[in-house]
Enzyme design. Structure first.
Site, PDB file in Angstrom:
ATOM      1  N   ASP A  77      -0.658   1.077   5.946  1.00  0.00           N
ATOM      2  CA  ASP A  77      -0.732   1.387   4.509  1.00  0.00           C
ATOM      3  C   ASP A  77      -0.464   2.880   4.272  1.00  0.00           C
ATOM      4  OD1 ASP A  77      -3.131   2.622   5.289  1.00  0.00           O
ATOM      5  OD2 ASP A  77      -4.287   0.810   4.874  1.00  0.00           O
ATOM      6  N   SER A  78      -1.085   3.454   3.247  1.00  0.00           N
ATOM      7  CA  SER A  78      -0.780   4.851   2.915  1.00  0.00           C
ATOM      8  C   SER A  78      -1.148   5.822   4.032  1.00  0.00           C
ATOM      9  CB  SER A  78      -1.505   5.261   1.628  1.00  0.00           C
ATOM     10  OG  SER A  78      -2.904   5.117   1.792  1.00  0.00           O
TER      11      SER A  78
END
Lengths: 236, 236
Positions: free
Chosen positions: A10-11
């Site tokens: 993810d981020s």
């Protein structure tokens, strides 16, 4: 073709090439040896990431990567009753989704080293400040994630890794005592921890012995440079 | 497959994924849009780099990169009478070698954006300190490179770029007034300059408008996530 190391997540993965980031540090240490491929998707949970699986890891085509880090859970662990409810994925489904990712990659290549990384801890105060920086007074006072709930996802991730015989990094537990996490995302200290832990696992797998892609300049004879390139570059 | 941006050069390219490095900054800014591929070879001059050309840019195979930075000259400009004489390449050959690189890549794909980057300035004092850190008292007191000589290579690089109709970055001239270069390699300030200059050229070429590889999470409907993926991931 150099071997590839894919960072899937993810981020926290997407942002891993910022200054001092763990992804950039891996790319630096394996420069001349392996390509570090960034496949981070900010805001994604494991449910959405499954849609990408066949695209990012197309079975049968090309050479499989020598390693993949799978680093999800920070968004899956968003609370159902908070502003991140869209991202919430139940604990059991999170585990099933991780299993599907691992099986898919293993179907491609059983020799690919897969490393599962747990979400980092949640610092409530940090999260609130982050929300205020985005939304000002409109920021919700209710937490969208808690450290305890994220901890159950981390535990599940580690226990799944054991079950599947994979190395894992329990970031949630390693970072409790540090300033490694600024609410949700990693500080320079947090980036250093992730890098060290991934590097340790890669090192144990022998990645430090990966050959240079071409001769180091010290091995090149100034008078007869072609000699050093003969073996690898015979086609030229 | 994401578009690729290849960074081809010597140690200043190889080290570009260190903390704050210009390569890592490019990878960060184009995350989700393009892959930044590191092809830096410490100590290499353009003569030796030619041996790699057909391997790194194999005509006809796969998809050509959307951009290539060619960043050599710091080693070509080593003095014939110094400790780096093995690396020395005469000015005219340096120019011919750069031309061969450009022609090779253009043969692959005329639409690939090629950016020529000149070597940075030489700081004699910094070079001496660097040599002493490596060799102690045995460090040669004679300079292995001078700022003036390197300047002629930078000038040649820029004038060649003009002749070939390519964008170029005259780092030697831009960095004379800064602390961008610690003898030969880049400081954080120097890395920031290279990043800004390359980014500016990429921006003008429209790279900021490159599409995201998959939907941003804000476009995903929590109830019907498959909708957002339909177009790009129909095969799943």
């Amino acid at each position: 073709m150099r071997p590839q190391i894919v960072l899937f997540g993810d981020s926290i993965t997407q942002q891993s090439f910022r200054s001092g980031g763990w992804g950039a540090s891996l790319a630096d240490i394996y420069s001349r040896k392996a390509d570090v491929v960034l496949r981070g998707y900010g805001g994604y949970n494991t449910r959405w990431a499954l849609f990408l699986l066949h695209h990012l890891f197309p079975l049968g085509s090309a050479t499989p990567p020598i390693a993949v880090t799978i680093f999800f859970g920070a968004n899956d662990a968003a609370l159902l009753e908070g502003t991140g409810k869209k991202q919430h994925v139940p604990l059991e489904e999170y585990s099933d989704n991780l299993t599907k990712m691992v099986q898919h990659i293993k179907n491609w290549s059983s020799s690919t080293l897969i490393v599962l990384i747990t979400p980092p801890p949640i610092d409530l105060q940090g999260r609130r400040e982050y929300a205020r920086s985005l939304y000002g007074d409109k920021a919700s006072e209710l937490p969208d994630r808690t450290n305890e709930v994220t901890g159950t996802y981390a535990e599940q991730c580690v226990s799944l890794a054991k079950e599947l015989g994979l190395p894992s990094i329990n970031l949630w537990s390693k970072m409790q005592e540090t300033e490694g996490c600024d609410g949700l995302h990693l500080t320079p200290e947090g980036n250093a921890i992730v890098f060290q832990e991934v590097h340790k696992i890669f090192d144990e797998a022998g990645f430090s012995d990966l050959p240079f892609d071409f001769p180091p300049h010290s091995e090149i004879d100034g008078e007869n440079p072609e000699k050093a390139f003969l073996q690898q570059c015979a086609a030229v």
